[in-house]
Design an enzyme around this catalytic site. Structure first.
Site, PDB file in Angstrom:
ATOM      1  N   THR A   1      54.025  82.455  -9.032  1.00 25.32           N
ATOM      2  CA  THR A   1      54.763  81.120  -7.817  1.00 25.32           C
ATOM      3  C   THR A   1      53.967  82.249  -6.546  1.00 25.32           C
ATOM      4  OG1 THR A   1      56.050  80.156  -8.982  1.00 25.32           O
ATOM      5  CG2 THR A   1      56.168  79.715  -7.163  1.00 25.32           C
TER       6      THR A   1
ATOM      7  N   ASN B   1      49.043  74.246 -18.098  1.00 21.90           N
ATOM      8  CA  ASN B   1      49.962  74.296 -19.007  1.00 21.90           C
ATOM      9  C   ASN B   1      50.609  73.825 -19.877  1.00 21.90           C
ATOM     10  OD1 ASN B   1      50.437  74.124 -15.893  1.00 21.90           O
ATOM     11  ND2 ASN B   1      52.291  73.575 -16.495  1.00 21.90           N
TER      12      ASN B   1
ATOM     13  N   GLN C   1      48.050  80.692 -17.592  1.00 21.58           N
ATOM     14  CA  GLN C   1      48.024  80.378 -18.687  1.00 21.58           C
ATOM     15  C   GLN C   1      46.931  80.830 -19.351  1.00 21.58           C
ATOM     16  OE1 GLN C   1      50.067  78.691 -20.323  1.00 21.58           O
ATOM     17  NE2 GLN C   1      51.889  78.459 -18.403  1.00 21.58           N
TER      18      GLN C   1
ATOM     19  N   SER D   1      51.125  85.800 -13.934  1.00 23.94           N
ATOM     20  CA  SER D   1      52.444  85.963 -14.089  1.00 23.94           C
ATOM     21  C   SER D   1      52.275  86.905 -15.682  1.00 23.94           C
ATOM     22  CB  SER D   1      53.356  85.279 -14.543  1.00 23.94           C
ATOM     23  OG  SER D   1      53.858  84.731 -13.004  1.00 23.94           O
TER      24      SER D   1
ATOM     25  N   HIS E   1      55.073  87.446 -17.404  1.00 25.46           N
ATOM     26  CA  HIS E   1      55.789  86.578 -19.271  1.00 25.46           C
ATOM     27  C   HIS E   1      55.083  85.457 -19.379  1.00 25.46           C
ATOM     28  CE1 HIS E   1      56.907  82.756 -17.408  1.00 25.46           C
ATOM     29  NE2 HIS E   1      55.790  83.521 -16.025  1.00 25.46           N
TER      30      HIS E   1
ATOM     31  N   CYS F   1      62.840  61.958 -18.962  1.00 26.06           N
ATOM     32  CA  CYS F   1      64.302  61.926 -19.338  1.00 26.06           C
ATOM     33  C   CYS F   1      64.468  63.520 -19.574  1.00 26.06           C
ATOM     34  CB  CYS F   1      64.550  61.205 -20.959  1.00 26.06           C
ATOM     35  SG  CYS F   1      64.522  59.600 -20.451  1.00 26.06           S
TER      36      CYS F   1
HETATM   37  C1  LIG Z   1      49.565  77.162 -14.494  1.00 27.03           C
HETATM   38  C2  LIG Z   1      50.958  78.227 -13.358  1.00 27.03           C
HETATM   39  N1  LIG Z   1      50.824  78.442 -12.793  1.00 27.03           N
HETATM   40  C3  LIG Z   1      51.694  78.928 -12.534  1.00 27.03           C
HETATM   41  C4  LIG Z   1      52.868  79.219 -12.898  1.00 27.03           C
HETATM   42  C5  LIG Z   1      54.746  79.963 -12.047  1.00 27.03           C
HETATM   43  O1  LIG Z   1      54.510  81.269 -12.606  1.00 27.03           O
HETATM   44  P1  LIG Z   1      55.921  81.916 -12.489  1.00 27.03           P
HETATM   45  O2  LIG Z   1      57.055  81.071 -12.167  1.00 27.03           O
HETATM   46  O3  LIG Z   1      56.475  83.319 -13.548  1.00 27.03           O
HETATM   47  O4  LIG Z   1      56.250  82.378 -10.816  1.00 27.03           O
HETATM   48  C6  LIG Z   1      53.481  78.590 -14.333  1.00 27.03           C
HETATM   49  C7  LIG Z   1      54.160  79.118 -14.889  1.00 27.03           C
HETATM   50  O5  LIG Z   1      55.003  77.970 -15.030  1.00 27.03           O
HETATM   51  C8  LIG Z   1      52.049  78.376 -14.903  1.00 27.03           C
HETATM   52  O6  LIG Z   1      51.903  77.698 -16.140  1.00 27.03           O
END
Ligand SMILES: Cc1ncc(COP(=O)(O)O)c(C=O)c1O
Ligand code: FES
Lengths: 383, 206
Positions: free
Chosen positions: A71, A151, A179, A199, A201, A325
């Site tokens: 992000t 994603n 991803q 990222s 995680h 939803c």
């Molecule tokens: C393609 C993509 N970009 C950015 C992010 C954001 O990652 P983070 O929440 O670790 O900043 C994600 C996570 O959901 C993602 O799938």
């Protein structure tokens, strides 16, 4: 009850190897910028991580900028574009309709600030239309941003063509590889990308840590202002343990990238075939040919996504859905809708995303519990 | 170590919702031979929520009720609860059922899920309307309750009137922002716009 986690595109479990390494390093608490031994020890962790991450994505260690995650990295890149545009270096940004909110929302924010942003559409398989991109990108464009793996649908984009188009017009090129890391081979240098976001995680590293990869010589302005860390480009005391953990995860991912990708794809295919064989009237979403190895997005007409998700949850299976939803918003997934998908199908979509710790047994379990759930919901359905 | 098992009770829904979701009552089974005296259907698949209700009537009371729904857990549970609630009720009482009465009995719904619970009573009213229609009788309750303008987002005429009257809404855009009207299938927009103009005229708002 068995429990199966198939939501690895949302986040992944930290690898035991990462946990072990962090445990080993847990006495290290120094500030990586300090000159004394405490600081030097911590700095060594950061520097290991920089090398391991660089090796995984094919860049130089000096091109790695540690951030709090994709992000922040995405925001930083779009902020750089804003700077360039205010300095008169280009007047427009081109991105796509299927980017993660960390880009879509950033782009919308810039639009509200008066910056011109165009969103390139995708085809019915969720892949960015390269011919449209070609038309959209001109000499007035400062930045082109196209993600590598989506994603939600798992669709893998033709970033090699996208970067060529951008560079043909002297525009900078950014790709969100969040991803794709650990699932697809990534060669930053060879592809000639200017920026890349990721990222920790998403590939079995810790949360709240990530990186912006920036080509040597590419424009860089700090998004945050403060200390001199990362040459002043990303100030703030290093989150040493998390950075180190991400480095270990990168090393692990590199070690068996090919075998792991093949394994994930075979599990994914086992799941897809199993679903198609045991449940009638299902629709597989997104490109099958260009797809992240562990992602399977399926629509179940006449069954609503949140209901499916919750019933799977009660059976111990964790997935996600594109139904409105489930998110509390009123719209189903914009990523699926961008492919021109029927609204009902989007409401009934389920994303299975596999990771390192999923097994054939997990897939078999899902194939056991899913068909009765769909049957039950369809029996309740008005159609 | 702290016990993280709390997450099971911390499910977004109450146990009652969960119970009705897993074991829906009065479901309209295809194999069952149920011939309704009144039948109603509201919502649309495109909006992510569609509901069908059938009733049989005896002595101006609801004898049996059956339903089907395409929707999320909230929608399923609230229709199920509604069906229990109105069984045996007089048609008059049943006609005045509100979503709040249903969600109260469910022990509440998360705020953002409330809009998923609002089709049950509408479908029931449609079934009662249909019952009177089939009998060739005047519906004694019609007009006493709010009418839905936007089915997808369950926005009623009374709600719109209130918003216009209090000056909170002047344009269709504002109405959409406040209520979500028109963000589903979109078929209600023209009607809403017309209503908006009429109401603005009535309440002398420019
Ligand atoms: C393609 C993509 N970009 C950015 C992010 C954001 O990652 P983070 O929440 O670790 O900043 C994600 C996570 O959901 C993602 O799938
Ligand atoms: S009726 Fe579907 S959006 Fe209003």
């Amino acid at each position: 009850m068995q429990s199966v986690y198939m939501d690895n595109n949302a986040t992944t479990a930290m690898a035991p190897e990462v946990k072990a390494a962090l445990k080993e390093a847990d006495r290290i608490f120094g500030n990586a910028s300090s000159m004394h031994r405490y600081g030097r020890e911590a700095a060594a962790l950061v520097s290991h991580a920089r090398e391991d991450l660089a090796a995984l994505v094919g860049c130089r260690p000096s091109e790695v900028l540690f951030t709090s995650g994709a992000t922040e990295s995405n925001n930083t890149v779009f902020d750089i574009a804003r700077h360039l545009i205010t300095q008169g270096k280009g007047s427009r940004i081109v991105t796509t309709t299927i980017e993660h909110p960390a880009i879509i929302e950033t782009a919308r924010y810039l639009q509200s600030e008066g910056i011109h942003v165009d969103f390139c559409p995708v085809d019915s398989e969720g892949r960015v239309k390269i011919d449209e991109l070609e038309k959209l990108v001109g000499d007035d464009v400062a930045l082109v941003s196209v993600m590598m793996g989506n994603n939600e649908s798992g669709a893998v984009q033709d970033t090699s063509s996208a970067v060529r188009i951008a560079h043909a017009h002297n525009a900078l090129f950014h790709t969100d590889v969040t991803q794709a890391v650990g699932k697809l081979p990534i060669d930053f240098e060879k592809e000639g990308f200017d920026y890349m976001s990721l990222s920790g995680h998403k590939f079995h590293g810790p949360k709240g840590v990530g990186a912006l990869i920036a080509r040597k010589g590419a424009p860089l302005m700090p998004f945050l202002h403060g200390g001199h860390q990362e040459n002043g480009l990303r100030p703030g005391t290093y989150n040493t343990q998390a950075i180190y953990g991400m480095g270990i995860a990168a090393k692990l991912a590199k070690k068996d990238l090919e075998t792991e990708a093949a394994r994930l794809w075979s599990l994914r295919e086992m799941l897809r075939k199993g679903i198609e064989e045991s449940i009638d009237d299902v629709v597989i979403n997104g490109s099958q040919e260009h797809c992240l190895p562990g992602t399977l997005n399926v629509s179940f007409p006449r069954a609503e996504g949140e209901s499916i998700l919750l019933m799977l949850d009660m059976a111990g299976v964790a997935v996600s859905t594109g139904s409105a939803c489930a998110t509390g918003s009123l719209e189903p997934s914009y990523v699926l809708m961008a492919t021109g998908m029927d609204v009902e199908l989007a409401h009934g979509s389920i994303r299975f995303s596999l990771g390192r710790y999923n097994t054939q047994e997990d897939v078999r379990y899902v194939l056991r519990v899913l068909p009765p759930i769909i049957k039950k919901l369809r029996e309740m359905s008005t159609r | 170590m702290k016990d993280f098992k709390d997450f099971m009770t911390g499910w977004v829904y109450t146990d009652t919702v969960k119970d009705h979701f897993i074991n829906p009552r009065n479901l309209w089974k295809k194999e069952e031979d149920f011939t309704p005296d009144g039948f109603g259907e509201v919502g649309s698949l495109a909006c992510g929520d569609q509901m069908r209700v059938g009733i049989t009537v005896e002595d101006d009371r609801i004898k049996e009720i059956r339903w089907l729904t395409y929707g999320c857990a909230s929608a399923i549970a609230s229709t199920s609860m509604m069906s229990e609630l109105v069984k045996g009720m007089s048609l008059e009482e049943a006609y005045k059922i509100t979503p709040e009465m249903i969600t109260d009995r469910l022990g509440g719904l998360p705020e953002h899920k409330f809009h998923c619970s609002v089709l049950g009573d509408k479908a029931l009213r449609a079934a009662i309307d249909n019952y009177y229609e089939n009998k060739g009788l005047e519906n004694p309750f019609k007009g006493t309750v709010a009418k839905v303008v936007c089915e997808c987002r369950n926005v009623t005429d009374q709600q719109i009137e209130q918003l216009v009257k209090t000056g909170q809404v002047r344009t269709l855009e504002e109405l959409t922002e406040k209520t979500g009207l028109g963000t589903g299938c979109g078929k209600c927009k023209a009607k809403a716009l017309q209503m908006l103009e009429e109401l603005k005229h009535i309440y002398n708002i420019t």
